[in-house]
Design a protein around this motif. Structure first.
Motif, PDB file in Angstrom:
ATOM      1  N   TYR A  29       0.855  -1.190   0.000  1.00 41.83           N
ATOM      2  CA  TYR A  29       0.000   0.000   0.000  1.00 41.83           C
ATOM      3  C   TYR A  29       0.891   1.241   0.000  1.00 41.83           C
ATOM      4  CZ  TYR A  29      -3.825  -3.133   1.376  1.00 41.83           C
ATOM      5  OH  TYR A  29      -4.755  -4.140   1.420  1.00 41.83           O
ATOM      6  N   GLN A  32      -0.330   7.585   1.830  1.00 45.82           N
ATOM      7  CA  GLN A  32      -1.441   8.497   1.541  1.00 45.82           C
ATOM      8  C   GLN A  32      -2.313   7.955   0.400  1.00 45.82           C
ATOM      9  OE1 GLN A  32      -2.052  11.172   3.487  1.00 45.82           O
ATOM     10  NE2 GLN A  32      -0.268  10.562   4.699  1.00 45.82           N
ATOM     11  N   GLU A  34      -5.512   6.093  -1.644  1.00 48.33           N
ATOM     12  CA  GLU A  34      -6.942   6.395  -1.750  1.00 48.33           C
ATOM     13  C   GLU A  34      -7.740   5.506  -0.802  1.00 48.33           C
ATOM     14  OE1 GLU A  34      -8.636   4.532  -5.560  1.00 48.33           O
ATOM     15  OE2 GLU A  34      -6.499   4.729  -6.018  1.00 48.33           O
ATOM     16  N   LYS A  35      -8.795   6.080  -0.269  1.00 50.25           N
ATOM     17  CA  LYS A  35      -9.654   5.349   0.659  1.00 50.25           C
ATOM     18  C   LYS A  35     -10.747   4.631  -0.145  1.00 50.25           C
ATOM     19  CE  LYS A  35     -10.872   7.520   4.385  1.00 50.25           C
ATOM     20  NZ  LYS A  35     -11.583   8.394   5.358  1.00 50.25           N
ATOM     21  N   ARG A  56      -4.370   1.263   7.965  1.00 47.96           N
ATOM     22  CA  ARG A  56      -5.596   1.730   8.626  1.00 47.96           C
ATOM     23  C   ARG A  56      -6.789   0.928   8.106  1.00 47.96           C
ATOM     24  NH1 ARG A  56      -6.316   7.969   9.435  1.00 47.96           N
ATOM     25  NH2 ARG A  56      -4.663   7.359  10.899  1.00 47.96           N
ATOM     26  N   GLY A  58     -10.968   0.568   8.358  1.00 49.88           N
ATOM     27  CA  GLY A  58     -12.223   1.186   8.758  1.00 49.88           C
ATOM     28  C   GLY A  58     -13.327   0.153   8.870  1.00 49.88           C
ATOM     29  N   GLU A  63     -12.418   3.247  13.224  1.00 52.62           N
ATOM     30  CA  GLU A  63     -11.222   3.033  12.428  1.00 52.62           C
ATOM     31  C   GLU A  63     -10.086   2.665  13.365  1.00 52.62           C
ATOM     32  OE1 GLU A  63     -10.390   6.486  10.111  1.00 52.62           O
ATOM     33  OE2 GLU A  63     -12.100   6.210   8.759  1.00 52.62           O
ATOM     34  N   ASP A  65      -5.672   1.630  13.427  1.00 57.65           N
ATOM     35  CA  ASP A  65      -4.385   1.472  12.761  1.00 57.65           C
ATOM     36  C   ASP A  65      -3.692   0.215  13.269  1.00 57.65           C
ATOM     37  OD1 ASP A  65      -4.725   3.776  11.308  1.00 57.65           O
ATOM     38  OD2 ASP A  65      -3.597   5.033  12.719  1.00 57.65           O
ATOM     39  N   ARG A  81     -12.999  -1.497   5.135  1.00 58.90           N
ATOM     40  CA  ARG A  81     -12.141  -0.974   4.079  1.00 58.90           C
ATOM     41  C   ARG A  81     -10.778  -0.711   4.699  1.00 58.90           C
ATOM     42  NH1 ARG A  81     -14.831   4.969   2.961  1.00 58.90           N
ATOM     43  NH2 ARG A  81     -15.003   5.689   5.113  1.00 58.90           N
ATOM     44  N   TRP A  83      -6.632   1.095   3.972  1.00 61.87           N
ATOM     45  CA  TRP A  83      -5.757   1.923   3.150  1.00 61.87           C
ATOM     46  C   TRP A  83      -4.570   2.359   3.990  1.00 61.87           C
ATOM     47  CZ3 TRP A  83      -9.944   3.412   5.788  1.00 61.87           C
ATOM     48  CH2 TRP A  83      -9.888   4.594   6.522  1.00 61.87           C
ATOM     49  N   ALA A  85      -2.822   5.416   5.393  1.00 62.06           N
ATOM     50  CA  ALA A  85      -2.955   6.849   5.655  1.00 62.06           C
ATOM     51  C   ALA A  85      -1.639   7.474   6.115  1.00 62.06           C
ATOM     52  CB  ALA A  85      -4.032   7.078   6.711  1.00 62.06           C
TER      53      ALA A  85
END
Length: 316
Positions: A29, A32, A34-35, A56, A58, A63, A65, A81, A83, A85
């Motif tokens: 990943y 930063q 995309e979510k 991270r 969700g 959410e 980490d 979900r 991603w 971050a």
């Protein structure tokens, strides 16, 4: 077969093991990233171990980490979900059990990126074709996927098949038939709703010289109910991929506007409405039915590749 697949602009995976019971990858990943939208997996569970960086995740109500060395599970049917971050690349060991068609879904997404067709409609086509693997959590998003996915056929997941090729006339015909079905069904359904909501105000646009008024106008609502159902039926067949049944349905539905045109003309109604609205609708609907009924299978080459047993000579 390529073992490194691109799932999004910020997520890639490398396949480690692929069996019917287990699909194992290492995912990367980018920082930063995309979510993604909230989604769930109806047919498999997932296990993750973060190898580097921070991932991270969700959930519906929170959410969290996960740092390097931490593990977590996502049971089937749980909305989530994930991603990156953070500011550094995250890598994750990821196992899906059972494997089902997870690899097929990932390769189809990779094919979109290789072909440079990562539009919302293109992704909807993949999601619609792999609803047993991944489904959006939102009912509205699921409906959007069904509508857009029906207008966009799923691309092949084979990298060899995404090389530039000549236009396929049958693919164009399928696109045309799908678009016409959707537009005609939406139009018929809209007319039905109009008669249900405002029968007196809608009737003059039909083309008849006279129409029921007062208490008799209740008959117009029955027309609205029938039109609404007539518009829903093709959409159901379209979304469930019953294309041959859809072809027969559209061909039969074409009789309705044709009879409407004949009735308008025989009772002294508007000739323009009879021809340019009802008769034209009949022609378009019948044409759509013919397109659907004359479609060839999406992958006719499969039949050509069927092995034919060699003939055995009789002993002398």
């Amino acid at each position: 077969m390529d073992q490194t697949l691109t799932l999004s602009g910020s997520e890639r995976i490398t396949v480690i093991e692929s069996t019917p019971s287990r699909f194992e990858v290492e995912a990367t990943y980018e920082p930063q990233g995309e979510k993604p939208p909230m989604h769930m997996h109806p047919g498999h569970a997932e296990e993750f171990t973060v190898l580097a960086g921070v991932l991270r995740v969700g959930y519906t109500d929170q959410e969290r980490d996960y740092a390097a060395g931490e593990s977590f599970e996502i049971p089937r049917g749980v909305a989530h979900r994930m991603w990156n971050a953070g500011d550094s690349t995250a890598s994750v060991h990821w196992v899906s059990t059972p494997a089902g068609r997870v690899e097929s879904f990932f390769r189809a997404m990779d094919a979109l990126h290789r072909a440079g067709t990562t539009s919302l409609m293109a992704k909807a086509g993949v999601l619609r074709a792999h609803s047993d693997v991944m489904r959006p959590s939102s009912a509205i998003t699921r409906l959007l996927v069904q509508v857009l996915g029906a207008l966009r056929p799923t691309p092949t997941a084979s990298p060899a098949d995404v090389q530039p090729q000549g236009a396929d006339p049958m693919t164009f015909r399928r696109h045309l038939a799908t678009c016409l079905t959707f537009l005609l069904a939406a139009m018929i359904g809209y007319v039905g709703v109009s008669y249900l909501i405002d029968p007196g105000g809608t009737a003059p646009g039909f083309g008849m010289a006279a129409w029921p008024e007062g208490d008799a106008a209740a008959f117009l609502a029955t027309k609205g109910a029938r039109d609404l159902v007539t518009g829903i039926l093709p959409l159901v067949l379209l979304f469930t991929r019953q294309r041959r049944a859809l072809g027969w349905a559209m061909s039969i539905i074409a009789i309705v506007p044709l009879l409407d045109a004949a009735l308008i003309l025989s009772t002294g109604g508007s000739t323009a409405m009879a021809i340019w609205v009802h008769a034209l609708t009949a022609v378009l609907t019948l044409g759509t039915g013919v397109l659907l009924l004359t479609e060839r299978p999406k992958h006719p080459a499969a039949a050509a590749n069927t092995t034919v047993p060699a003939q055995v000579s009789a002993p002398a």
